[in-house]
Design an enzyme around this catalytic site. Sequence first.
Site, PDB file in Angstrom:
ATOM      1  CG  ASP A   1      11.591   5.062   2.951  1.00 50.98           C
ATOM      2  OD1 ASP A   1      10.881   4.163   3.027  1.00 50.98           O
ATOM      3  OD2 ASP A   1      11.268   6.067   1.864  1.00 50.98           O
TER       4      ASP A   1
ATOM      5  CE  LYS B   1      10.092   5.356  10.562  1.00 54.54           C
ATOM      6  NZ  LYS B   1      10.587   5.935   9.038  1.00 54.54           N
TER       7      LYS B   1
ATOM      8  CG  HIS C   1       9.257  -0.177  10.052  1.00 52.46           C
ATOM      9  ND1 HIS C   1       9.442   0.787   9.919  1.00 52.46           N
ATOM     10  CD2 HIS C   1       8.070  -0.097  10.818  1.00 52.46           C
ATOM     11  CE1 HIS C   1       9.015   1.725  10.613  1.00 52.46           C
ATOM     12  NE2 HIS C   1       8.081   1.063  11.385  1.00 52.46           N
TER      13      HIS C   1
ATOM     14  CD  GLN D   1       4.455   8.157   5.972  1.00 49.44           C
ATOM     15  OE1 GLN D   1       5.277   8.476   5.488  1.00 49.44           O
ATOM     16  NE2 GLN D   1       3.424   7.504   5.416  1.00 49.44           N
TER      17      GLN D   1
ATOM     18  NE  ARG E   1      12.803   3.723   0.333  1.00 49.72           N
ATOM     19  CZ  ARG E   1      13.170   2.675   0.728  1.00 49.72           C
ATOM     20  NH1 ARG E   1      14.552   2.442   1.110  1.00 49.72           N
ATOM     21  NH2 ARG E   1      12.217   1.926   1.589  1.00 49.72           N
TER      22      ARG E   1
END
Length: 428
Positions: free
Chosen positions: A13, A16, A41, A223, A304
């Site tokens: 996260d 990318k 993404h 990942q 998160r």
Amino acid sequence: MPALVVVGAQWGDEGKGKTTDILGTRVDYVVKPNGGNNAGHTVVVGGEKYELKLLPAGILSPNVTPVIGNGVVVNLEALFEEIEMLESRGAGTSALRISANAHVVAPYHQTIDKVTERFLGKRAIGTTGRGIGPAYADKVSRIGIRIQDLFDESILRQKVEGALRQKNELLLKVYNRRAVEVEETVEYFLQYAERLRPMVCDTSLLLNEALDAGEVVVMEGGQATMLDVDHGTYPFVTSSNPSAGGAVIGAGIGPTRITRVIGIVKAYTTRVGAGPFPTELFDEMGVRLQKTGGEYGVNTGRPRRCGWYDAVIARYAARVNGFTDYVLTKLDVLTGIEEIPVCVAYEIDGVRHDEMPASQSDFHHATPIFETFPGWDEDISVARSFEELPENAQNYVLALERLSGCRISVIGVGPDREQSIVRHELLD
């Protein structure tokens, strides 16, 4: 010509997708070499937000050929849902190419993933339940089903029978679940075969011929480094190698082809799922980072876990991957914080560790040692050069560069493609 690898340096996260999307305006092929639809993404183009789970981020760049490599495990239902979503919003997908050697995620993989996780109880890993781990387990056990098998019904049926012989025993006798029918599974796969056929090819050959012709290839690892099955916080990891070495295997490109390895690192740290996280915040500041940064999983919507920047992890990721550049994302999220701590080392049983401990038990008990840097209040989302950043923001970036063992070449100051500061060109 360049073959670049884009790798997450933390627990995923990091942004990318945005980085790959930016590169995608200047490259010819963007490859997803590993993972499945368990890692997404978020890419923002012209104010429009796109959430991609299985497709390479470069699919949003009109002149790019997006490729799903042999190292990916493909959930066909999720693949076509994503294709249909993009096409309904006017994005083209006809250039997509998929490796004939990529493995598929079967419905029984998802069933096993979920019942196994429940069976583990307090020892649960925190998987997404998408069947990724079981699909990779079958691949390594040599009972997996590949994309190419869907085009030979006889071979497909034999492989499904072989896989289910063992799994049905497990489902019936251990987990008290109903057996999975062979025909039901075969029909599930066959419904996608003809739609898949035009997309499937030898992608390793395709990419190597592209490099021979002077075209630019970017591989975006799903990942992140700390979720790598070999180099991450095992067992709280994914089931593939999302580090730079795994990218060349998952794309079918030799390591001597790689010219640059780009690490993506967030200006703070986040993690989804279970596992150790030394700089995690459990107070109001953790909630602030979560809300300001929009820290919710693309795939699952799970919040998160948030914490301060961990330079020990950044140095470790730079070493394991051989990073040539770092892209620092979400610097704008820290605006308005008076003092910003950065973890520079760990204390474990009274001993200072400047590098990642070799023992997972030690890492689990690591206490962060912080250095604190003054923050800034100015809006940095409109900055387009390093000099336009407030002095304290500049100093923070320079400190992270010094502590992380790799130059910071690009700085993200907002979610949009244009909200980036380039200090060093990633393609030169």
